[in-house]
Structures are given as structure tokens and as C-alpha cells.
Design an enzyme around this catalytic site. Structure first.
Site, PDB file in Angstrom:
ATOM      1  N   ARG A  57       0.844  -1.210   0.000  1.00  0.00           N
ATOM      2  CA  ARG A  57       0.000   0.000   0.000  1.00  0.00           C
ATOM      3  C   ARG A  57       0.871   1.249   0.000  1.00  0.00           C
ATOM      4  O   ARG A  57       1.208   1.828   1.047  1.00  0.00           O
ATOM      5  CB  ARG A  57      -0.925   0.027   1.216  1.00  0.00           C
ATOM      6  CG  ARG A  57      -1.801   1.277   1.299  1.00  0.00           C
ATOM      7  CD  ARG A  57      -2.861   1.345   0.242  1.00  0.00           C
ATOM      8  NE  ARG A  57      -3.786   0.230   0.342  1.00  0.00           N
ATOM      9  CZ  ARG A  57      -4.632  -0.091  -0.630  1.00  0.00           C
ATOM     10  NH1 ARG A  57      -4.635   0.596  -1.750  1.00  0.00           N
ATOM     11  NH2 ARG A  57      -5.445  -1.118  -0.488  1.00  0.00           N
ATOM     12  N   GLN A  74      -8.136  -7.689  -8.787  1.00  0.00           N
ATOM     13  CA  GLN A  74      -8.014  -6.237  -8.972  1.00  0.00           C
ATOM     14  C   GLN A  74      -6.588  -5.832  -9.303  1.00  0.00           C
ATOM     15  O   GLN A  74      -5.645  -6.243  -8.627  1.00  0.00           O
ATOM     16  CB  GLN A  74      -8.458  -5.552  -7.661  1.00  0.00           C
ATOM     17  CG  GLN A  74      -8.034  -4.117  -7.522  1.00  0.00           C
ATOM     18  CD  GLN A  74      -9.177  -3.120  -7.672  1.00  0.00           C
ATOM     19  OE1 GLN A  74     -10.117  -3.345  -8.425  1.00  0.00           O
ATOM     20  NE2 GLN A  74      -9.083  -2.044  -6.947  1.00  0.00           N
ATOM     21  N   ARG A  79       1.781  -6.869  -9.441  1.00  0.00           N
ATOM     22  CA  ARG A  79       2.155  -6.208  -8.173  1.00  0.00           C
ATOM     23  C   ARG A  79       2.224  -7.177  -6.998  1.00  0.00           C
ATOM     24  O   ARG A  79       2.653  -6.804  -5.909  1.00  0.00           O
ATOM     25  CB  ARG A  79       1.183  -5.074  -7.861  1.00  0.00           C
ATOM     26  CG  ARG A  79      -0.255  -5.539  -7.618  1.00  0.00           C
ATOM     27  CD  ARG A  79      -1.161  -4.369  -7.254  1.00  0.00           C
ATOM     28  NE  ARG A  79      -2.503  -4.864  -6.950  1.00  0.00           N
ATOM     29  CZ  ARG A  79      -3.417  -4.137  -6.304  1.00  0.00           C
ATOM     30  NH1 ARG A  79      -3.136  -2.901  -5.913  1.00  0.00           N
ATOM     31  NH2 ARG A  79      -4.616  -4.636  -6.047  1.00  0.00           N
ATOM     32  N   HIS A 150       0.969   2.855 -10.304  1.00  0.00           N
ATOM     33  CA  HIS A 150       0.034   3.363  -9.303  1.00  0.00           C
ATOM     34  C   HIS A 150       0.771   4.221  -8.256  1.00  0.00           C
ATOM     35  O   HIS A 150       0.809   3.871  -7.064  1.00  0.00           O
ATOM     36  CB  HIS A 150      -0.655   2.163  -8.640  1.00  0.00           C
ATOM     37  CG  HIS A 150      -1.944   2.487  -7.978  1.00  0.00           C
ATOM     38  ND1 HIS A 150      -2.033   3.282  -6.866  1.00  0.00           N
ATOM     39  CD2 HIS A 150      -3.212   2.104  -8.257  1.00  0.00           C
ATOM     40  CE1 HIS A 150      -3.300   3.384  -6.491  1.00  0.00           C
ATOM     41  NE2 HIS A 150      -4.036   2.688  -7.328  1.00  0.00           N
ATOM     42  N   ASP A 195     -11.782   9.731  -7.576  1.00  0.00           N
ATOM     43  CA  ASP A 195     -11.224   8.605  -8.330  1.00  0.00           C
ATOM     44  C   ASP A 195     -11.545   8.890  -9.790  1.00  0.00           C
ATOM     45  O   ASP A 195     -12.651   8.655 -10.247  1.00  0.00           O
ATOM     46  CB  ASP A 195     -11.884   7.292  -7.855  1.00  0.00           C
ATOM     47  CG  ASP A 195     -11.171   6.076  -8.405  1.00  0.00           C
ATOM     48  OD1 ASP A 195     -11.500   4.964  -7.962  1.00  0.00           O
ATOM     49  OD2 ASP A 195     -10.285   6.248  -9.264  1.00  0.00           O
ATOM     50  N   GLU A 252      -1.411   8.682 -11.285  1.00  0.00           N
ATOM     51  CA  GLU A 252      -1.006   7.380 -11.809  1.00  0.00           C
ATOM     52  C   GLU A 252      -0.964   7.361 -13.334  1.00  0.00           C
ATOM     53  O   GLU A 252      -2.006   7.314 -13.985  1.00  0.00           O
ATOM     54  CB  GLU A 252      -1.993   6.322 -11.309  1.00  0.00           C
ATOM     55  CG  GLU A 252      -2.278   6.375  -9.821  1.00  0.00           C
ATOM     56  CD  GLU A 252      -3.561   5.658  -9.451  1.00  0.00           C
ATOM     57  OE1 GLU A 252      -4.005   4.783 -10.216  1.00  0.00           O
ATOM     58  OE2 GLU A 252      -4.132   5.975  -8.392  1.00  0.00           O
TER      59      GLU A 252
HETATM   60  O1  TA6 Z   1      -6.220   4.381  -7.937  1.00  0.00           O
HETATM   61  C1  TA6 Z   1      -7.355   4.034  -8.560  1.00  0.00           C
HETATM   62  C2  TA6 Z   1      -7.939   2.741  -8.016  1.00  0.00           C
HETATM   63  O2  TA6 Z   1      -8.380   1.938  -9.078  1.00  0.00           O
HETATM   64  C3  TA6 Z   1      -9.077   3.075  -7.049  1.00  0.00           C
HETATM   65  O3  TA6 Z   1     -10.327   2.763  -7.632  1.00  0.00           O
HETATM   66  C4  TA6 Z   1      -8.780   2.214  -5.824  1.00  0.00           C
HETATM   67  O4  TA6 Z   1      -9.388   0.958  -5.961  1.00  0.00           O
HETATM   68  C5  TA6 Z   1      -7.259   2.161  -5.872  1.00  0.00           C
HETATM   69  O5  TA6 Z   1      -6.967   1.950  -7.254  1.00  0.00           O
HETATM   70  C6  TA6 Z   1      -6.631   1.160  -4.944  1.00  0.00           C
HETATM   71  O6  TA6 Z   1      -6.876  -0.152  -5.384  1.00  0.00           O
HETATM   72  P1  TA6 Z   1      -6.248  -1.349  -4.478  1.00  0.00           P
HETATM   73  O7  TA6 Z   1      -6.636  -2.617  -5.176  1.00  0.00           O
HETATM   74  O8  TA6 Z   1      -4.760  -1.143  -4.430  1.00  0.00           O
HETATM   75  O9  TA6 Z   1      -6.859  -1.189  -3.106  1.00  0.00           O
END
Ligand code: TA6
Length: 281
Positions: A57, A74, A79, A150, A195, A252
């Protein structure tokens, strides 16, 4: 190269001129610290997991081959995979570290079952940090993907942080669902959960706080995501301290509104160049 004794993850630390340094965990090839002039420029949550249990994070997580939710977990698998450390060396004014990721049984069995090579180059100078991925299709089939860096920037106070360079581009607002919204502000500030996916952004975006700024130049990446979870979303994340949203902003670089397609054997390099106190033209 630090093989930490407590079984936590291996990491590489480069040190350069002007009290600059960069730290990269082999897990996700995640940059977790970038110092220039002796000051930390990236945000890493105090609650970040550094044991390989989940994506780190903060710093610069690498999103590939899928941005956001979808058929893969996601933000894809890059990563949360252990990357191979290739080399670290000095090159002119730069300190350079290189990493590699390829397919494995797990990814070949996933919904994105292609052979690929990612070569990641982290390049540190006294006032800049660049992070470039060279994507190669080593499969016999064409494939496409979305990808993004990111990047979590550290700021002293989100409420006095100004993002410039987004004016004139269109964005998708992921919170409201609005699409193709025109950004007409020269100075974008954040005062709530934001966002946004800015599309076809002009070259350089800068993050200004107090007397300092960091510029974000992109290379072959079309879009810029702007994100801050603010208090309500921060409270939902176990690896994010409740008040840390005040000290971070995610700007990002990536290609997420369209997919990048590579034919067998084809290569493309994409990435970002970060520069402290870079006075924009
Ligand atoms: O930074 C954009 C994003 O897609 C947000 O929608 C939020 O989900 C963030 O990434 C963090 O995602 P994560 O899977 O690292 O918690």
C-alpha cells in the site's frame, strides 16, 4: 541487495547524488521509497503489508495486465508476484536497477494465459526517478492489456496540494459514474474521495505543495488516474491508516481507457519520469 534476516521480503536500495535514494521490493518490483535532497517523495502507508500477503500500500505498485476489477484479481498479478532482480549499476549520472517478470503456471492458467516478458528499469538521478517497463509478447498469439504505475506521492497536506496540467482533458469520474467530463481547471485540488481517469492528458502533470513540486512526465502512457480515498474509504482499508489520506495523492500514469495490443514478438516501452522542483515551462 538486502536479504532481510527476518524473512520479510528482499529489496534493493540504490543511493545517488544529492542525498537521493530509491528502494525497490522484489515483491511486485514495488518502489517503496524515493528520496531526493534527503526528503521522502513517495507515500508508503504505515499499515502497508511488507510480508508478501498483499500488494504493498504505497510507493509505485505496478498494475498489469488489468487495471481495476475484472476477470483477474483487482489490478492484475504483476504487483503481487516476486520479480527477478537482474542487475544494478551506475550509468553516467544515474543509478539503475533492472527487474524481470515472465508468465508462470499460475498466470498461464488464468484468464490472461499469455507468454510475456516485462523488463522493468528504475533509474535514479539527483533530482529525478524514472520507472519504465518494456513489455514483450513472447507468445504465438496477439494479446492486449491495460497497465499503469500506481504512484503514491507524499504531500504535507492534501488540502493545500494543487495538481496542474490536467486542464483541457476529459475524465471519467469513477465515484459519480459520469463520463467524458471536461476538466477546465488549471489548478485541480482534492477535498473529498476522488477517483478519476483522465484521458489523453497533455504531457506533463505536476503536483505542487508549498514551495515544492514534483512533475510527472509520461512515456507512451495516455492516461492519468487521480485518486485519494479520503476518510470514508481510508477507514475501509486495513492497510491504510485512518488519517493518512491527508498526506498522500495518487497521480497514476497508465494506459487504461484503451488496451495496449502486442503481436507476437512485438515490444513497447512505457513509463514515467518524476522530477522534483522541475519548473514547468
Ligand atoms: O487508484 C485508482 C484505483 O483503481 C481506485 O479505484 C482504488 O481501488 C485504488 O486503485 C486502490 O486499489 P487497491 O486494489 O490497491 O486497493
Amino acid at each position: 541487495k538486502i536479504n532481510s534476516s527476518d524473512g520479510s521480503l528482499e529489496r534493493i536500495i540504490l543511493k545517488g547524488q544529492n542525498k537521493s535514494s530509491v528502494e525497490i521490493y522484489l515483491y511486485g518490483a514495488t518502489v517503496t521509497s524515493w528520496k531526493s535532497g534527503g526528503r521522502e517523495r513517495l507515500f508508503l502507508s504505515s499499515q502497508a503489508k511488507l510480508d508478501g500477503s498483499k500488494a504493498i500500500r504505497g510507493g509505485i505498485p505496478l498494475v498489469f495486465p488489468q487495471f481495476g476489477p475484472g476477470e483477474l484479481p483487482q489490478h492484475g498479478f504483476a504487483r503481487t508476484r516476486k520479480w527477478e532482480f537482474l542487475d544494478a549499476f551506475e550509468h553516467g549520472e544515474s543509478m539503475v536497477a533492472q527487474f524481470r517478470l515472465t508468465e508462470n503456471e499460475e498466470t498461464l492458467a488464468s484468464k490472461w494465459p499469455y507468454k510475456f516478458i516485462l523488463n522493468y528499469t528504475v533509474d535514479l538521478t539527483a533530482t529525478t526517478l524514472s520507472t519504465i517497463i518494456k513489455y514483450e509478447n513472447t507468445d504465438t498469439r496477439e494479446f492486449s492489456f491495460t497497465s499503469l504505475m500506481h504512484t503514491y506521492f507524499r504531500v504535507p497536506d492534501i488540502s493545500s496540494t494543487v495538481v496542474r496540467g490536467l486542464e483541457g482533458s476529459l475524465y471519467a469520474n469513477k465515484i459519480t459514474g459520469a463520463d467524458n467530463v471536461a476538466e477546465d481547471r488549471e489548478n485541480v485540488m482534492i477535498a473529498e474521495n476522488e477517483d478519476r481517469v483522465y484521458i489523453n492528458v497533455p504531457d506533463t502533470v505536476s503536483i505542487k505543495y508549498g514551495k515544492e513540486q514534483v512533475s510527472v512526465r509520461r512515456f507512451n502512457f495516455e492516461d492519468v488516474v487521480l485518486w485519494n480515498p479520503w476518510a470514508e474509504k481510508a477507514a475501509e482499508m486495513s492497510d491504510f491508516g485512518d488519517n493518512e489520506f491527508k498526506n498522500m495523492i495518487c497521480v497514476e500514469p497508465g494506459t487504461v481507457s484503451n488496451r495496449i495490443s502486442l503481436r507476437p514478438g512485438q515490444v513497447i516501452s512505457c513509463g514515467q519520469l518524476l522530477a522534483v522542483n522541475d519548473v514547468l515551462a
